[in-house]
Motif scaffolding. Sequence first.
Motif, short mmCIF file in Angstrom:
data_model
loop_
_atom_site.label_atom_id
_atom_site.label_comp_id
_atom_site.label_asym_id
_atom_site.label_seq_id
_atom_site.Cartn_x
_atom_site.Cartn_y
_atom_site.Cartn_z
N LEU A 16 -18.61 17.92 -37.75
CA LEU A 16 -18.19 19.28 -37.42
C LEU A 16 -17.47 19.93 -38.61
CD1 LEU A 16 -17.02 18.68 -33.76
CD2 LEU A 16 -18.94 20.14 -34.47
N ARG A 17 -16.65 19.17 -39.28
CA ARG A 17 -15.91 19.69 -40.43
C ARG A 17 -16.86 20.01 -41.60
NH1 ARG A 17 -12.86 15.22 -42.52
NH2 ARG A 17 -14.71 14.91 -43.79
N ASP A 18 -17.79 19.11 -41.86
CA ASP A 18 -18.60 19.21 -43.07
C ASP A 18 -19.93 19.94 -42.92
OD1 ASP A 18 -16.59 17.72 -44.24
OD2 ASP A 18 -17.73 15.85 -44.30
N ASN A 19 -20.52 19.92 -41.72
CA ASN A 19 -21.91 20.36 -41.61
C ASN A 19 -22.24 21.36 -40.51
OD1 ASN A 19 -22.80 18.55 -43.72
ND2 ASN A 19 -22.51 16.90 -42.24
N TYR A 20 -21.40 21.48 -39.49
CA TYR A 20 -21.77 22.31 -38.34
C TYR A 20 -20.63 23.26 -37.98
CZ TYR A 20 -25.48 18.90 -37.96
OH TYR A 20 -26.55 18.10 -38.24
N ASN A 21 -20.98 24.46 -37.56
CA ASN A 21 -19.95 25.44 -37.21
C ASN A 21 -19.60 25.43 -35.73
OD1 ASN A 21 -22.18 26.65 -36.13
ND2 ASN A 21 -22.07 28.49 -37.38
N LEU A 79 -19.95 22.70 -31.86
CA LEU A 79 -20.47 21.51 -31.19
C LEU A 79 -21.90 21.77 -30.72
CD1 LEU A 79 -20.11 18.67 -30.09
CD2 LEU A 79 -19.03 19.68 -28.06
N GLU A 80 -22.17 22.98 -30.28
CA GLU A 80 -23.51 23.32 -29.81
C GLU A 80 -24.54 23.17 -30.94
OE1 GLU A 80 -20.80 25.28 -29.40
OE2 GLU A 80 -20.50 25.20 -27.24
N ALA A 81 -24.19 23.62 -32.13
CA ALA A 81 -25.09 23.51 -33.28
C ALA A 81 -25.33 22.04 -33.64
CB ALA A 81 -24.53 24.27 -34.48
N LEU A 82 -24.28 21.24 -33.59
CA LEU A 82 -24.42 19.81 -33.88
C LEU A 82 -25.34 19.15 -32.86
CD1 LEU A 82 -21.68 17.32 -34.87
CD2 LEU A 82 -23.14 16.83 -32.94
N GLU A 122 -11.84 26.79 -31.29
CA GLU A 122 -11.17 27.50 -32.37
C GLU A 122 -11.01 26.63 -33.62
OE1 GLU A 122 -7.49 29.18 -31.02
OE2 GLU A 122 -8.48 30.25 -29.38
N LEU A 123 -10.73 25.35 -33.41
CA LEU A 123 -10.58 24.42 -34.54
C LEU A 123 -11.88 23.74 -34.92
CD1 LEU A 123 -7.19 22.76 -33.50
CD2 LEU A 123 -7.55 24.62 -35.14
N ASN A 124 -12.88 23.85 -34.05
CA ASN A 124 -14.16 23.18 -34.23
C ASN A 124 -13.97 21.67 -34.46
OD1 ASN A 124 -16.99 23.06 -34.34
ND2 ASN A 124 -16.97 23.13 -36.57
N GLN A 125 -13.20 21.07 -33.56
CA GLN A 125 -12.99 19.64 -33.62
C GLN A 125 -12.53 19.13 -32.26
OE1 GLN A 125 -9.94 18.79 -36.51
NE2 GLN A 125 -8.30 19.40 -35.15
N PHE A 126 -12.64 17.83 -32.10
CA PHE A 126 -12.08 17.18 -30.92
C PHE A 126 -10.64 16.82 -31.22
CE2 PHE A 126 -16.54 16.72 -30.03
CZ PHE A 126 -16.61 16.81 -28.65
N LYS A 127 -9.76 17.19 -30.29
CA LYS A 127 -8.33 16.90 -30.43
C LYS A 127 -7.81 16.25 -29.17
CE LYS A 127 -5.12 19.43 -32.46
NZ LYS A 127 -4.51 19.11 -33.63
#
Length: 58
Positions: A18-23, A25-28, A53-58
């Motif tokens: 998500l950090r490096d390649n996708y904007n 989760l849906e795109a990934l 908003e953060l585009n990550q799992f927290k």
Amino acid sequence: MNLPKDPVMLLSYLNTQLRDNYNSLEALCDALDADQATIEATLAGIDYHYNRELNQFK
């Protein structure tokens, strides 16, 4: 591609992707032909949830 089965490894892999390649989760999930609901349920099992908003799992 096969995603890691271990939830902690899956978390690490997805957050890196998500950090490096996708904007999003849906795109990934679209790119990897992965089931988003299954991913979210697996990571919820270790108390991690997707933050758009953060585009990550927290």
